[in-house]
Scaffold this motif. Sequence first.
Motif: not given
Length: 152
Positions: A69-75
């Motif tokens: 989830t954290l990565l998806a928000q950044r990428e």
Amino acid sequence: MLDIIQNAKAQWCYTDSEGQQHVDVVAVRAFPLSAPEQGVSIVSSAGHELQWIEDLAHLDNASQMTLATLLAQREFMPEILSINTVSSYATPSVWAVMTDKGETEFTLKGEEDIRRLTHTRLLIADSNGLQFVINDIEKLDHASRRRLDRFL
């Protein structure tokens, strides 16, 4: 297990092994295209690495889901599913495409903005710097493939 939560202000907070909480952290992949599941860093708002994760597979399921989830928000990298039209086979050209996020148009400034990552995977940068990915050119329909081949 990673101790990462999202607070009431929608900021991600990481608590390290000494119990210190770091607010507004981000996760950064070291090799987002060639090895997206390996080498992820938790980075503070000041840009300092707080934790290095060698392989996401070594995390428990809850930590993997939180980190995803954290990565998806950044990428944000839409996947091109089909190439509907191109305005010209000379650049710059406007491409109308269907992505996994919906239909869109972008301008391809030059053929050098299409980068081959593997034999079947491409990265395409538009004139604004937004990157699109084609995960498998062999899965594109015939018309899309024909349009793309003119630029490769």
